[in-house]
Design a protein around this motif. Structure first.
Motif, PDB file in Angstrom:
ATOM      1  N   SER A  69    -115.270   2.052 -14.681  1.00  0.00           N
ATOM      2  CA  SER A  69    -115.981   2.501 -15.875  1.00  0.00           C
ATOM      3  C   SER A  69    -117.473   2.650 -15.605  1.00  0.00           C
ATOM      4  CB  SER A  69    -115.742   1.514 -17.019  1.00  0.00           C
ATOM      5  OG  SER A  69    -116.396   1.923 -18.187  1.00  0.00           O
ATOM      6  N   GLN A  97    -118.034   5.735 -13.512  1.00  0.00           N
ATOM      7  CA  GLN A  97    -117.816   6.913 -14.359  1.00  0.00           C
ATOM      8  C   GLN A  97    -119.039   7.182 -15.233  1.00  0.00           C
ATOM      9  OE1 GLN A  97    -115.247   8.808 -14.073  1.00  0.00           O
ATOM     10  NE2 GLN A  97    -115.042  10.030 -15.919  1.00  0.00           N
ATOM     11  N   SER A 125    -120.535   8.799 -19.522  1.00  0.00           N
ATOM     12  CA  SER A 125    -119.478   8.244 -20.380  1.00  0.00           C
ATOM     13  C   SER A 125    -118.694   7.205 -19.586  1.00  0.00           C
ATOM     14  CB  SER A 125    -118.525   9.352 -20.834  1.00  0.00           C
ATOM     15  OG  SER A 125    -117.364   8.811 -21.435  1.00  0.00           O
ATOM     16  N   GLY A 128    -115.576   6.566 -20.032  1.00  0.00           N
ATOM     17  CA  GLY A 128    -114.193   7.006 -19.881  1.00  0.00           C
ATOM     18  C   GLY A 128    -113.237   6.375 -20.877  1.00  0.00           C
ATOM     19  N   ARG A 153    -111.547   5.905 -24.340  1.00  0.00           N
ATOM     20  CA  ARG A 153    -111.364   6.735 -25.522  1.00  0.00           C
ATOM     21  C   ARG A 153    -110.669   5.993 -26.659  1.00  0.00           C
ATOM     22  NH1 ARG A 153    -114.721   8.620 -23.167  1.00  0.00           N
ATOM     23  NH2 ARG A 153    -114.984  10.729 -22.335  1.00  0.00           N
ATOM     24  N   ARG A 197    -109.901   8.967 -17.498  1.00  0.00           N
ATOM     25  CA  ARG A 197    -110.086   8.485 -18.862  1.00  0.00           C
ATOM     26  C   ARG A 197    -109.115   7.338 -19.136  1.00  0.00           C
ATOM     27  NH1 ARG A 197    -113.495  11.676 -18.132  1.00  0.00           N
ATOM     28  NH2 ARG A 197    -114.274  13.364 -19.465  1.00  0.00           N
ATOM     29  N   GLU A 256    -111.549  16.928 -26.478  1.00  0.00           N
ATOM     30  CA  GLU A 256    -112.171  16.989 -25.161  1.00  0.00           C
ATOM     31  C   GLU A 256    -111.296  17.770 -24.183  1.00  0.00           C
ATOM     32  OE1 GLU A 256    -114.334  13.597 -22.460  1.00  0.00           O
ATOM     33  OE2 GLU A 256    -112.366  13.130 -23.298  1.00  0.00           O
ATOM     34  N   THR A 294    -110.683  18.235 -20.124  1.00  0.00           N
ATOM     35  CA  THR A 294    -110.965  17.767 -18.779  1.00  0.00           C
ATOM     36  C   THR A 294    -110.240  18.660 -17.774  1.00  0.00           C
ATOM     37  OG1 THR A 294    -109.104  16.221 -18.857  1.00  0.00           O
ATOM     38  CG2 THR A 294    -111.241  15.373 -19.524  1.00  0.00           C
TER      39      THR A 294
END
Length: 203
Positions: free
Chosen positions: A21, A24, A30, A32, A34, A108, A115, A117
Motif C-alpha cells: 500500500s 502504491q 492512492s 489502493g 477501495r 487494488r 474507476e 484500471t
C-alpha cells in the motif's frame, strides 16, 4: 509452531498489505484500498466483510492456540504436516509479492465502479486471472496446517468462499463492464485461480 505462524502472518500483513500500500501510494498517490461495496446483506457486502473476518480469524487462530485457548485437531498435528504448512506459507508470501509486482499500478483491494484500471495480461496474469488470490489461499492453507485448530479451519473455508464471491460477483462483472471483449477473450483462455481451470465464456 503457533509462534512461527504468527510471525509469518505478521510478515504477510506488513509486506502484502502495508508495504504494498505504501509503494502504491508513492507511485500513484492512492493506497489502493477501495473498501467494502454493496448494501449490507448483499453478496457484494458479504464478499468484503467476510474477507476481513476471515483474515482476522486466521490471525487469531495461532494466537489462541499459543495461549492454550484452542488446541489443534489431533489427526492434523503430525510434524510433517506442520513443516509442509510452513513451506506453503512462505511460498504464499513470495507468490503474493510476485503477483502484486506483476499487477503494477492496477493493484487494488476492492473495486471502485467509477474507476478504470489497465487490464493486466502479462507475467503470472497470463497463467491465471487471479494470481494474488491464489497466492493468498496458498498462504492461508499453510498457516492452517501449521496450527490446525477448528478456528483456523473455519477461517480458511470462509476465506475461500469470500474470495470466490469477490471474484465472481464483484470483480468479474466490473472488469467485463470496463474492458468488454478484451476481458471476455481473456476469460476464455486463462484459468480463474489455477492454469487451464475455470476458463469461462462471459456473455
Amino acid at each position: 509452531m503457533p509462534a512461527t505462524a504468527l510471525v509469518l502472518y505478521l510478515v504477510f500483513a506488513v509486506l502484502g498489505f502495508g508495504w504494498r500500500s505504501w509503494t502504491q501510494h508513492r507511485r500513484t498517490g492512492s493506497t489502493g484500498f477501495r473498501g467494502i461495496h454493496g448494501r449490507p446483506g448483499s453478496l457484494e457486502w458479504f464478499a468484503g466483510a467476510g474477507f476481513i473476518a476471515a483474515i482476522l480469524a486466521g490471525a487469531a487462530a495461532p494466537l489462541l492456540q499459543l495461549l492454550g485457548i484452542l488446541t489443534p485437531i489431533a489427526l492434523l498435528q503430525a510434524p510433517w504436516i506442520q513443516v509442509g504448512g510452513t513451506v506453503l506459507a512462505v511460498a504464499g508470501i513470495a507468490a503474493t509479492l510476485y503477483a502484486q509486482r506483476d499487477m503494477g499500478e492496477s493493484w487494488r483491494i476492492g473495486v471502485d465502479p467509477s474507476e478504470t484500471t489497465t487490464l493486466v495480461l502479462r507475467g503470472v496474469f497470463g497463467l491465471v486471472r487471479n494470481p494474488i488470490f491464489t497466492a493468498m489461499l496458498i498462504f492461508a492453507a499453510g498457516i492452517t496446517l501449521m496450527t490446525p485448530n477448528p478456528l483456523a479451519l473455519v477461517a480458511f473455508v470462509v476465506l475461500l468462499a469470500t474470495i470466490e464471491l469477490q471474484v465472481r460477483v464483484v470483480e468479474e462483472p466490473y472488469l467485463n463492464a470496463i474492458h468488454g471483449q478484451a476481458y471476455r477473450d481473456y476469460c476464455e483462455t486463462v484459468g480463474r485461480f489455477v492454469p487451464h481451470i475455470g476458463r469461462t465464456r462471459i456473455v
